[in-house]
Structure formats: C-alpha cells, structure tokens
Design a protein around this motif. Structure first.
Motif, PDB file in Angstrom:
ATOM      1  N   HIS A 128       0.776  -1.211  -0.002  1.00  0.00           N
ATOM      2  CA  HIS A 128       0.126  -0.028  -0.106  1.00  0.00           C
ATOM      3  C   HIS A 128       0.755   1.534  -0.136  1.00  0.00           C
ATOM      4  N   GLU A 168      -3.813   3.288  -4.283  1.00  0.00           N
ATOM      5  CA  GLU A 168      -4.817   3.564  -3.367  1.00  0.00           C
ATOM      6  C   GLU A 168      -6.142   3.201  -4.145  1.00  0.00           C
ATOM      7  N   ILE A 171      -6.652  -0.505  -5.117  1.00  0.00           N
ATOM      8  CA  ILE A 171      -6.939  -1.451  -3.870  1.00  0.00           C
ATOM      9  C   ILE A 171      -8.511  -1.115  -3.455  1.00  0.00           C
ATOM     10  N   SER A 210      -2.801  -4.202   3.244  1.00  0.00           N
ATOM     11  CA  SER A 210      -3.500  -4.196   2.047  1.00  0.00           C
ATOM     12  C   SER A 210      -2.486  -4.048   0.863  1.00  0.00           C
TER      13      SER A 210
END
Length: 219
Positions: A128, A168, A171, A210
C-alpha cells in the motif's frame, strides 16, 4: 511512482500494523435470553451476549448441526459445578481463535510468496505504501531481456516501477469488487531505458497489510 527495491528475502520486511480496537455498543453487552430445545425435548434457558450467539451460529453452520445440538454437546461436557453459559462463551471464543489461526496461516507472507514464485508469468507484490515487496524469477528474467545490463545489481538498483492507476484507488476498487481483477498499464525505467506493458492486479491474500499481486500480462 513506485520505487522498486526487489528482494526475494523480504518476507520479514513488513512493519506490524497497529489496528484500532473495535468500539462496543451498549446493545452488544446486553445478554439475550433464548430457550433452546434439544432433540429429546429438554428445554434450556440461556442468556448470552449477541456476539456469542453469533459465534454459536457460525459454529453450528460449520459443523452442520443445529444450535440446540451444539448446546446439548456442550452441556454433556459440563462438570457438575459448571455454568453452561460460561462454557458456551469459552467454546465460542476457542473456536473463533482456532479459525483465526488457520486463516492467518493461509494468508501469511510465506504463502503469498509461494503463490508469486509459482506463477509462470512475471509477478510482483505491491504494498500500500508503494513498494515492490516480492517478485519471482520470470520478473527478473523479463528485466534482463528487455533492459539488458551485464550486472544484475546494477539492473535492480534505482529501478522505478509505476502503474497507470493510483495504488490506493486500485486497492479500493478491488475491495469493492471481491473476486475481480483490475487491468492497467505499467512503466519500468532503469536509467535511460524504459519499457511499458499491461499488468493484472488482484488483492493479495494477506492480513499484514493491504497489498496487490500484479501479474504482468503483456510487455
């Protein structure tokens, strides 16, 4: 821009995530009474908080039995001076912790690395915070083929990897669309050399952070 420091020994390089403790609503701590009737007609009145009833429901579904059968099974193990409600709470939490251990084992970085290494196509793991955490041999072979340099260390030093979609955003999109993949473009730059292509992104099955697994489909 993603700064790549590819290493195959990066399994322990992730910093632990500090997760906030969950908040508790007043209704969640209020015991709920239920009358449970067993197969033989035996009736038991039990008061448990909602989270434990939810846990017993999941246990029942997993074990392909009714909640009444689960209560009867638990009662059969209860010592003479025992408390059935307390025993059900312990059983529910013990089952949940065992299930959590199993899930964390499956979603470990070691298993994620195995998935990446097993891929026949060039594959990477993106964190991430915009780092390439892992890569496989086909990825390194692709770099050597398309960005020829005599020294592998020179090839990977200062290598920059970027994708056309903000990580971002990628995800968030994949978290909203479970089981889906996202195709986007990528660019790799080493010194004055550049290569472009397409990469398929999927949520990595990890619990540490993540992350995205990227399968390079065209270059």
């Amino acid at each position: 821009m993603l700064i790549v420091k590819p290493r195959t020994d990066a399994l322990s390089d992730l910093e632990p995530i500090e997760e906030p403790l969950p908040s508790i609503d007043a209704e969640e701590i209020e015991p709920r009474f239920r009358a449970v009737v067993g197969r033989g007609g035996e009736r038991r009145g039990i008061r448990l908080e909602r989270i434990y009833w939810d846990g017993l429901g999941r246990m029942s579904t997993s074990g392909k039995m009714s909640t009444a059968d689960l209560v009867h099974y638990t009662a059969s193990q209860m010592p003479e001076s025992g408390n059935l409600a307390s025993l059900l709470r312990v059983l529910s939490l013990k089952w949940a912790l065992r299930r959590l251990d199993t899930v964390e084992d499956i979603s470990s970085m070691a298993n994620t690395n195995a998935i990446i290494q097993a891929s026949p196509s060039p594959t990477i793991l993106l964190t991430h915070d915009k780092k390439v955490q892992l890569f496989n041999d086909p990825f390194l072979s692709m770099l050597r083929q398309r960005l020829p340099m005599t020294d592998t260390a020179q090839l990977t030093k200062g290598l920059r990897f970027s994708i056309d979609t903000h990580i971002e955003e990628a995800i968030a999109t994949l978290e909203r669309n479970k089981g889906k993949t996202l195709n986007t473009g990528f660019t790799i730059t080493v010194g004055t050399q550049t290569m472009k292509g397409q990469i398929n992104l999927a949520l990595a099955p990890t619990h540490e952070k993540s992350m995205l697994i990227g399968y390079i489909s065209r270059y």
